[in-house]
Structure formats: C-alpha cells, structure tokens
Design a protein around this motif. Structure first.
Motif, mmCIF file in Angstrom:
data_model
loop_
_atom_site.group_PDB
_atom_site.id
_atom_site.type_symbol
_atom_site.label_atom_id
_atom_site.label_comp_id
_atom_site.label_asym_id
_atom_site.label_seq_id
_atom_site.Cartn_x
_atom_site.Cartn_y
_atom_site.Cartn_z
ATOM 1 N N ALA A 400 4.190 -11.847 14.769
ATOM 2 C CA ALA A 400 4.352 -10.400 14.573
ATOM 3 C C ALA A 400 5.205 -10.172 13.337
ATOM 4 N N PHE A 401 4.703 -9.375 12.424
ATOM 5 C CA PHE A 401 5.440 -9.140 11.182
ATOM 6 C C PHE A 401 5.102 -7.762 10.627
ATOM 7 N N ARG A 402 5.821 -7.376 9.555
ATOM 8 C CA ARG A 402 5.479 -6.105 8.917
ATOM 9 C C ARG A 402 5.610 -6.223 7.414
ATOM 10 N N TYR A 403 4.962 -5.307 6.753
ATOM 11 C CA TYR A 403 5.065 -5.209 5.296
ATOM 12 C C TYR A 403 6.368 -4.479 5.002
ATOM 13 N N ALA A 404 7.253 -5.103 4.241
ATOM 14 C CA ALA A 404 8.575 -4.499 4.030
ATOM 15 C C ALA A 404 9.095 -4.839 2.634
ATOM 16 N N PRO A 405 8.457 -4.281 1.586
ATOM 17 C CA PRO A 405 8.924 -4.589 0.233
ATOM 18 C C PRO A 405 10.294 -3.976 -0.025
ATOM 19 N N ALA A 406 11.077 -4.646 -0.851
ATOM 20 C CA ALA A 406 12.433 -4.153 -1.148
ATOM 21 C C ALA A 406 12.328 -2.752 -1.742
ATOM 22 N N GLY A 407 13.270 -1.904 -1.349
ATOM 23 C CA GLY A 407 13.353 -0.577 -1.955
ATOM 24 C C GLY A 407 12.536 0.485 -1.241
ATOM 25 N N ALA A 408 11.656 0.078 -0.298
ATOM 26 C CA ALA A 408 10.850 1.099 0.394
ATOM 27 C C ALA A 408 11.702 1.764 1.472
ATOM 28 N N ASP A 409 11.618 3.106 1.572
ATOM 29 C CA ASP A 409 12.441 3.770 2.596
ATOM 30 C C ASP A 409 11.771 3.653 3.972
ATOM 31 N N ALA A 410 12.543 3.982 5.022
ATOM 32 C CA ALA A 410 12.074 3.773 6.401
ATOM 33 C C ALA A 410 10.808 4.564 6.685
ATOM 34 N N GLU A 411 10.737 5.770 6.139
ATOM 35 C CA GLU A 411 9.554 6.622 6.416
ATOM 36 C C GLU A 411 8.294 5.981 5.814
ATOM 37 N N LEU A 413 7.876 2.753 5.120
ATOM 38 C CA LEU A 413 7.553 1.520 5.867
ATOM 39 C C LEU A 413 6.804 1.852 7.153
ATOM 40 N N HIS A 414 7.253 2.906 7.820
ATOM 41 C CA HIS A 414 6.589 3.307 9.056
ATOM 42 C C HIS A 414 5.139 3.694 8.750
ATOM 43 N N ARG A 415 4.962 4.570 7.757
ATOM 44 C CA ARG A 415 3.626 5.083 7.429
ATOM 45 C C ARG A 415 2.686 3.936 7.018
ATOM 46 N N VAL A 416 3.189 3.040 6.193
ATOM 47 C CA VAL A 416 2.345 1.956 5.689
ATOM 48 C C VAL A 416 1.959 1.006 6.829
ATOM 49 N N ASN A 417 2.931 0.656 7.663
ATOM 50 C CA ASN A 417 2.644 -0.338 8.708
ATOM 51 C C ASN A 417 1.772 0.211 9.834
ATOM 52 N N VAL A 418 1.844 1.546 10.067
ATOM 53 C CA VAL A 418 0.944 2.139 11.054
ATOM 54 C C VAL A 418 -0.508 1.900 10.632
ATOM 55 N N ALA A 419 -0.757 2.008 9.331
ATOM 56 C CA ALA A 419 -2.137 1.963 8.825
ATOM 57 C C ALA A 419 -2.562 0.571 8.361
ATOM 58 N N LEU A 420 -1.611 -0.366 8.359
ATOM 59 C CA LEU A 420 -1.875 -1.655 7.697
ATOM 60 C C LEU A 420 -3.024 -2.458 8.333
ATOM 61 N N GLN A 440 9.349 -0.750 16.141
ATOM 62 C CA GLN A 440 8.883 -0.804 14.758
ATOM 63 C C GLN A 440 7.379 -1.024 14.686
ATOM 64 N N GLU A 441 6.726 -0.291 13.794
ATOM 65 C CA GLU A 441 5.304 -0.529 13.549
ATOM 66 C C GLU A 441 5.138 -1.919 12.943
ATOM 67 N N ALA A 442 4.122 -2.639 13.395
ATOM 68 C CA ALA A 442 3.958 -4.027 12.951
ATOM 69 C C ALA A 442 2.486 -4.399 12.967
ATOM 70 N N VAL A 443 2.165 -5.540 12.377
ATOM 71 C CA VAL A 443 0.877 -6.161 12.654
ATOM 72 C C VAL A 443 1.171 -7.480 13.369
#
Ligand code: PLP
Length: 472
Positions: A400-411, A413-420, A440-443
C-alpha cells in the motif's frame, strides 16, 4: 450432438489457449468501446438456436477482447488471480460431469473431502474429518462461520436460535478492527446480529488489531452486562496484507470463551512463505478459518473454503434433512449440505484438486514465496522513490502506497491519490486499485502472479508516477 460438441470443444481449446498465451502482450485493461458494451447490454433473447461452433466464435469476438485484466502479469488490482491452467481444465471437466456435490456416493463428494484436507494441511490448520467445506467464496464461508458462532453462543445462553430466532437473544457482540473485511459486517447484518453490535477495536499504526485494546474493551463490555461472542482476526487484510497477532487473539478468546474466526481469504496461503510464516502463529487455534482458493492459488472463480475445529457446530447449525434426502454414504459425516447453506452444490473440488495436483506442495510454496519476494522488492522500490510513500511495512504480498511528491499540499495529495488507481488503469500498462488506509487515500498493489517480473514492478511505478503527474 456429441460430434458437434467434440469439434466445437476442440475449437474452444485453440481459442482459449491463444487467448491465454496472448494476454501478456496486450494492454492490461482497456475501457470497453461504447458500442460493444451496448451490444452486450441489449442483446435480445434469440428465438432460434445457434450452432455450437458459432457460439465459440462469438466468445472469441464478443467476450475475449474485453477481459477484466487479471491474468496479465501487471494486473495488481483487488485480489483477483490469473487462472491456473490445471484449474481451467478442472472447471471444464466438472461442468461435463455436472453432479450436485451435496452428498451421496460419487467421486466429487469424496474428492471434496480430500481437497479440503489438503487446504487445511497447506495452511497448517487441524482437520477433523468433516471439518470444512468448499463455498462460493470467503463471504459465504464467513456467513457460515458467523452463523455457527452465533448458534453456539445462543446454546450457551440456553436459547435454540434455530427455533426461536434472534429475537430470543440478548444482543451478541462481535469484535473486529477497521481493517476487517466488509464481508464480516454483511454476515452480521444478514444473521440478524446488527452491525451496531460489531465493535471496532483499535489497531496499531501498521493496522494490526490491538489485543490489549480488545482485552480492555471486553472488560468494559462485560461490566456493562453485554454478551461478547466473537472475535475476528485477519490473516492478511485486504488493504495492506497485514496479519493480526493471531496467537494473542487465540489466548484471549480461550480465556474469554469467545469464538475466534480468522479471515484468511486473501492471506492464509502466505504462511507458505518462509519469511512470513512466523506471523501466522496461532492461526491453527482459531475456531474457524475462511480462505479462498480462488485468490492466491489461482483456482478459477468461484471457490472459497471454510475450515472449523468442531464439526458439530456446523452440522448443528445447518443440518436439515428432509425425507427425500435421507442417504448417508459418508460414514456418518452426512452430506455437505448439512454443513452450509447450499443444497445443490457445484463440483468445485475438481478444479482445486487439479490446481494443487499440478503444482504440488512445492510448486504452490514456490509461487507464494515468489509473490512475497516481489512484494518486498516493490516495497523497497517505493521506499527509495522520492515521490512515493510506503504506507505500511510489507508483511505478505500486498503493498500500500501513495503518490507524494515533495512540495505537494495535503489537498492536492488527497485529490491525486483518490484518482490515481483509475488513471493508471486507463493508461493500459498496469492495473492497480485504490483504497483508504489510516484515513489516507492510497493505491494498493496485490501480487498474486508468480510470473510477474521486477520489470513489471518498475512499469507499475512508472505508470503511477506518470498518472500522478498528469493528475497534478
Ligand atoms: C481479506 C478478505 N476477506 C474476505 C474477502 C471476501 O472474499 P470473497 O470475495 O471470496 O467472498 C476478500 C475479498 O477480496 C478479502 O480480501
């Protein structure tokens, strides 16, 4: 008729062998073209019959081009395995024989007793004769187990719940964690126990049900006059493949006289991996264990299994033998239909037998071990990637992991990982599905295919990264 069948069946074998051989060269999954979807949805009931040869052609043109994707070595979604070739043969032959494996004196019934014992041996669960049966899946195995647990608790309270119904009972309380599979709640609802009476016990950061929190909750619930009856432990959670401390749960259930049900639908076979095996200590002390040959073993769907320690709990819960079914060729064990819900039962044991006999214990062990090694490797790759975050240590073969590039804000990260997950699926090169872990939203990538390679893992991460960047 028989010669038609012979020739069409030969054609079908060619078609399906080509399909299976070609799977890894095609996109893992593609959305169905609207016209093809519409055609299937609105297909009229044919007035006249169709030749078998034409049916085989139609399977080739209308079905095989649009698979779910499992079978491809870069399919990591949910818990859906590639079908084992031997299991496909077993399914085909079982359909030709077409018995009802409810009971009687025919090969299918006796084979089911053996394969249930084989499954118990593989995962290290004790196997009294008659101590289990094949089911449609783990959801059905769970309903059967929770029914037996409920009836035992009712009997201890002096209530015959089969006659009097749950209205004659005080609320029976079961204990699960937030990571327990939803099929347990379905079972509790269906059996009249009420999901309100399933208590969610805290987990540690990795997602293991906390035995001390359970002990404390049992103490307060008993002090409040409630009636605990069931604890559900996980031998491999669906989100992250986490194995609960089953030995601690077994100790507690023995002290408190509670039914311990272990959900090993996905993960029970992980016990065969030498690195993971010690996590499963205590599994053999459960009152019931659900596991799914149609998951990690690759037995074609459908095939679940329930194993129990005390066979009379099952028979006492389900046996109902009308005069027209009186017949006991099983030396006192009765019919399988006395141990579960189904009366007419499919010949599931042939595909389980074929799958296990083709691989042998050593082959199954090698495949499971390979999947766990691949998962640990994927976990390492995620940890080393600066733009990905591993959400929990890898225990079995789910990562279980998520996309979390440096500098991305929490909102973001949430939006991107929901759709990932869906974004990766639509790109066609890998298939992964989403979830929520610790809020946390994850894949989560589930490795069930021993033919997956390290390169396939690299493609998966490239795709997650590329889809993540697009979504940002
Ligand atoms: C941990 C776990 N338990 C239970 C189930 C339900 O099993 P089935 O789909 O065979 O009913 C699943 C399905 O993915 C699962 O992963």
């Amino acid at each position: 008729m028989t010669s038609d069948f012979r020739s069409a069946a030969h054609d079908a074998v060619e078609l399906l062998a080509d399909y299976l051989e070609g799977l890894s060269a095609r996109e893992v999954w593609t959305p169905m073209p609207a016209a093809a979807r519409e055609e299937l949805l609105t297909r009229p009931l044919p007035e006249d019959g169709t030749e078998l040869a034409a049916l085989v052609e139609a399977i080739g043109s209308d079905v095989l081009p649009y698979p779910m994707g499992n079978g491809h070595p870069r399919f990591f979604g949910w818990v859906n395995a590639a079908p084992a070739p031997a299991g496909i043969l077993g399914s085909f032959a079982a359909a030709a024989v077409n018995p009802s494996s409810a009971g009687g004196d025919h090969a299918d019934v006796h084979l089911e007793r053996s394969v249930v014992r084989w499954l118990a041996e593989l995962v290290g669960f004790p196997h009294p004769a008659g101590g289990g049966l094949l089911t449609s899946g783990a959801s059905m195995a769970t309903i059967v187990a929770v029914a037996a647990a409920r009836n035992r608790a009712a009997a201890e309270l002096g209530v015959n719940v089969r006659e009097e119904g749950v209205a004659a009972l005080p609320p029976l309380v079961g204990y699960v964690s937030a990571e327990t599979h939803s099929c347990v709640r379905k079972a509790a609802e269906l059996l009249g126990l009420g999901s309100r009476h399933l208590v969610t016990v805290a987990t540690d950061a990795a997602g293991h049900l906390d035995p001390e929190a359970l002990r404390e909750r049992l103490r307060t619930d008993r002090a409040a006059g409630l009636t605990p009856f069931l604890v559900v432990g996980s031998a491999g959670t669906v989100n992250a493949g986490v194995v609960d401390d089953l030995a601690a749960l077994a100790d507690l259930c023995a002290e408190e006289k509670l039914w311990l049900h272990v959900d090993g639908a996905y993960g029970a076979f992980g016990r065969l991996d030498p690195v993971s095996a010690s996590r499963y200590a205590g599994l053999e002390r459960a009152d019931s264990l659900a596991l799914d040959p149609h998951k990690w073993l690759g037995v074609p769907v459908d095939c679940g299994c329930l194993l129990v320690r005390d066979t009379e709990q099952l028979r006492g819960t389900f046996s109902l033998v009308p005069p027209y079914l009186r017949d006991d060729a099983a030396g006192g064990l009765g019919w399988f239909s006395e141990y579960g819900i189904e009366q007419t039962r499919p010949f599931r044991s042939l595909k389980v037998w074929a799958t296990l006999a083709a691989a042998g214990r050593s082959g199954v062990t090698a495949d499971v071990t390979r999947c766990c090694e691949l998962a640990r490797e994927l976990g390492r790759m995620v940890e080393e990637a600066p733009d990905l975050e591993l959400l929990t240590p890898v225990e079995t073969s789910i990562v279980a992991f998520r996309y979390a590039p440096a500098g991305a804000d929490a909102e973001t990260l949430h939006r991107v990982n929901v759709a990932l997950g869906v974004a990766v699926q639509e790109r066609g090169r890998a298939f992964v599905t989403g979830t929520v872990l610790n809020g946390q939203e994850a894949v989560r990538a589930c490795l069930l295919n021993a033919r997956t390679t390290e390169d396939d893992l690299r493609v998966l991460l490239e795709e997650c990264r590329a889809a993540g960047q697009d979504l940002r």
